[in-house]
Design a protein around this motif. Structure first.
Motif, PDB file in Angstrom:
ATOM      1  N   ARG A  44      -0.152  -1.627 -54.165  1.00  0.00           N
ATOM      2  CA  ARG A  44      -0.630  -1.063 -55.414  1.00  0.00           C
ATOM      3  C   ARG A  44      -1.135  -2.197 -56.298  1.00  0.00           C
ATOM      4  NH1 ARG A  44       2.593   4.121 -57.304  1.00  0.00           N
ATOM      5  NH2 ARG A  44       2.966   4.157 -55.065  1.00  0.00           N
ATOM      6  N   ASP A  89       3.530  -0.894 -50.478  1.00  0.00           N
ATOM      7  CA  ASP A  89       4.041   0.477 -50.466  1.00  0.00           C
ATOM      8  C   ASP A  89       4.456   0.772 -49.034  1.00  0.00           C
ATOM      9  OD1 ASP A  89       3.365   0.564 -53.075  1.00  0.00           O
ATOM     10  OD2 ASP A  89       1.900   2.183 -52.909  1.00  0.00           O
ATOM     11  N   THR A 145       6.725   4.322 -51.194  1.00  0.00           N
ATOM     12  CA  THR A 145       7.552   3.719 -52.248  1.00  0.00           C
ATOM     13  C   THR A 145       7.152   2.247 -52.415  1.00  0.00           C
ATOM     14  OG1 THR A 145       9.370   5.119 -51.532  1.00  0.00           O
ATOM     15  CG2 THR A 145       9.945   3.253 -52.959  1.00  0.00           C
ATOM     16  N   THR A 146       7.018   1.810 -53.655  1.00  0.00           N
ATOM     17  CA  THR A 146       6.627   0.402 -53.874  1.00  0.00           C
ATOM     18  C   THR A 146       7.849  -0.504 -53.731  1.00  0.00           C
ATOM     19  OG1 THR A 146       4.879   1.101 -55.346  1.00  0.00           O
ATOM     20  CG2 THR A 146       5.553  -1.191 -55.501  1.00  0.00           C
TER      21      THR A 146
END
Ligand code: HEM
Length: 524
Positions: free
Chosen positions: A127, A406, A422-423
């Motif tokens: 991200r 991620d 999910t980061t």
């Protein structure tokens, strides 16, 4: 043997081969089914995502209040201090939720990091800073989203074109001499700016930032900006470019890392960020337009025969000046503060470890007899101890305290179920100082990187330039710049540090809070 018997034997051999490959395929399917079943069983046995420890968000205000002055325990912490505080309290997997952005998971275990990176798929997702993404996607629709900002197929298409130009070892060779001449100017500048007692000025790290911008702009813009000259015109491209890049990182730190309402309210910092990005884009476009004009003036034969620069090759490979503008902006944003931070850490480690500095100087004196002559590629290749010093300094003082991804699929991390997307922040700073992987981890020991040294065999314990297809695209140029300047500086000077240990803090990158006022003495 008669012909029919030969044919029968050949048919038989072919059948055997086919049967063997069919058996291999069945075995592979069985293995992957077993792995899928094991992963499913792990997933079922794991604890739910909501159990991952971390600071508890309040019903109103979540965890953002923890970053506020007076009341918040995280207020004013650098990214490294925040990460260290979270791991100390919550362990190797912890979650920072309840912020005006998606949850952040922090991991500080090499095997868990390996699991994240090995399962990232062929289009690893990172991200981007939300401000940058907003600028490229919402405000400048006519420009292709940059490499650092894009993901998925959009990223893959762009990255393949860029890899051909920047990741091949042969592409750095034409830059050895220009990068050397920037370093030569920097050495002259050090002589110019030092005080009579040999002390560097308090803003020496700004001088290093000028060196890294001057070096990378030769690669990205096909030009020397002239930042290492004495009196700089404040309206020159060189100064405007430097101030713009610096300003952008200050804005991004305040808008992306600290809690901010810029998405809802146009704050002064947000307006400054947008103004700086517009200025930065127009400067980058100016140099790309010049390269386009240069290429247009060439005949087809000249185009095919001559060696093309990185910028020209980007234009030829992508066939699109807007892509070149995006890539130029990526190189300048990602390639200035990173390289100068790495160089600051390296000089500091060598100045505070005089025995290692002397060992480096022995190597340099042997390989580079004339300290005033340009360093050749052949000489660079012999600088093994210099390269070990660079690695060791980046281990002790990584440029980025954590790298982000991620998750590429649902997976179990540290015993918890972590959904795809999910980061995860992988705390390289914590891992690189783990005694299990680096004995005497707090000491500067370049020898550990030499053959027979005590470096770890774990391939994920030290990844200063990241991992896999998404690893740093400027790695070769960064190493060239670092190797060349460290050789030039220590061939010409001895650096001394006669102050208490320096303080550092990570905003986005490693930053020295103590001015790096080395005492610089000439060498024969
Ligand atoms: C010592 C200096 C540098 C360090 C430590 C460094 C480190 C990194 C790291 C850790 C990443 C993320 C990799 C990952 O997620 O796996 C990255 C990405 C990147 N770096 Fe560097 N970098 C440095 C210098 C440079 C330079 C000089 C350039 C420009 C020529 C550059 C351009 C980029 C770009 C464009 C990306 C994004 C790549 C992508 O997303 O595909 N970096 N860098």
């Amino acid at each position: 043997m008669s012909l029919p018997r030969v044919q029968r034997a050949a048919r038989c051999a072919l059948r055997l081969q086919q049967e063997r490959s069919a058996l291999r395929a069945v075995a592979a399917r069985a293995r992957s089914t077993a792995a899928a079943l094991a992963a499913e069983a792990d997933w079922d046995a794991a604890r739910p995502y909501s159990d991952i420890p971390g600071p508890k968000p309040l019903a109103v205000g979540g965890n953002a209040w923890r970053f506020m002055p007076y009341v918040g325990q995280f207020h004013g912490l650098g990214l490294d201090e925040l990460i260290a505080a979270l791991h100390a309290e919550f362990g190797p997997v912890c979650k920072l939720g309840g912020m005006p952005r998606p949850d952040l998971l922090f991991v500080s275990d090499v095997d868990i990091m390996q699991s994240v990176l090995r399962n990232e798929g062929s289009w690893p997702t990172r991200r981007a800073a939300q401000t940058l993404e907003h600028y490229f996607r919402d405000l400048r629709k006519n420009y292709l989203v940059s490499l650092a900002v894009s993901n998925g197929k959009e990223w893959q298409d762009f990255r393949s074109a860029v890899n051909q130009v920047m990741m091949q070892p042969r592409n750095t060779a034409p830059y050895v001499q220009p990068i050397d001449s920037v370093a030569q100017d920097f050495v002259a500048r050090m002589r110019e700016i030092r005080a009579p007692d040999g002390r560097m000025p308090a803003d020496y790290t700004d001088e290093l930032a000028k060196w890294s911008l001057e070096s990378i702009s030769y690669v990205a813009l096909d030009t020397r900006l002239g930042l290492l000259a004495g009196d700089l015109d404040p309206t020159s491209d060189a100064v405007v470019m430097m101030d713009t890049i610096r300003g952008l990182f200050d804005c991004m730190y305040n808008l992306d890392i600290k809690p901010s309402v810029w998405k809802w309210v146009s704050t002064p910092t947000y307006r400054k960020f947008v103004g700086n990005m517009h200025l930065f884009t127009s400067l980058a476009s100016k140099y790309v337009d010049r390269a386009v004009a240069r290429l247009k003036a060439l005949s087809r034969r000249e185009l095919e025969q001559g060696n093309r620069s990185v910028l020209e090759s980007l234009l030829i490979n992508t066939g699109d000046p807007t892509k070149a503008v995006s890539m130029v902006m990526d190189m300048l944003l990602a390639g200035v503060d990173t390289t100068s931070a790495a160089m600051s850490g390296l000089l500091y480690q060598l100045a505070t470890n005089p025995d290692k500095q002397a060992k480096l100087q022995e190597e340099l004196d042997r390989v580079i007899p004339d300290k005033t002559a340009p360093i050749t590629q052949d000489q660079m290749e012999q600088l093994k101890y210099a390269r070990a010093c660079i690695k060791e300094a980046m281990r002790l003082m990584p440029v980025l305290p954590t790298s982000f991804r991620d998750t590429g699929k649902d997976q179990v991390l540290g015993g918890y179920r972590v959904p795809k997307g999910t980061t995860v922040g992988m705390s390289s700073l914590v891992m690189a100082q783990d005694e299990r992987y680096f004995p005497k981890a707090r000491q500067f020991l370049p020898e550990r990187w030499l053959p027979g040294g005590s470096k770890t065999d774990h391939p994920f314990a030290f990844l200063p330039f990241g991992f896999g297809p998404r690893m740093c695209v400027g790695k070769r140029f960064a190493n060239l710049e670092l190797e060349n300047l460290v050789a030039k500086i220590f061939r010409n000077f001895t650096l001394e540090w006669n102050q208490p240990p320096a303080r550092t803090k990570f905003t986005i990158f490693l930053k020295f809070e103590t001015p790096l006022q080395f005492i610089v003495r000439d060498r024969p």
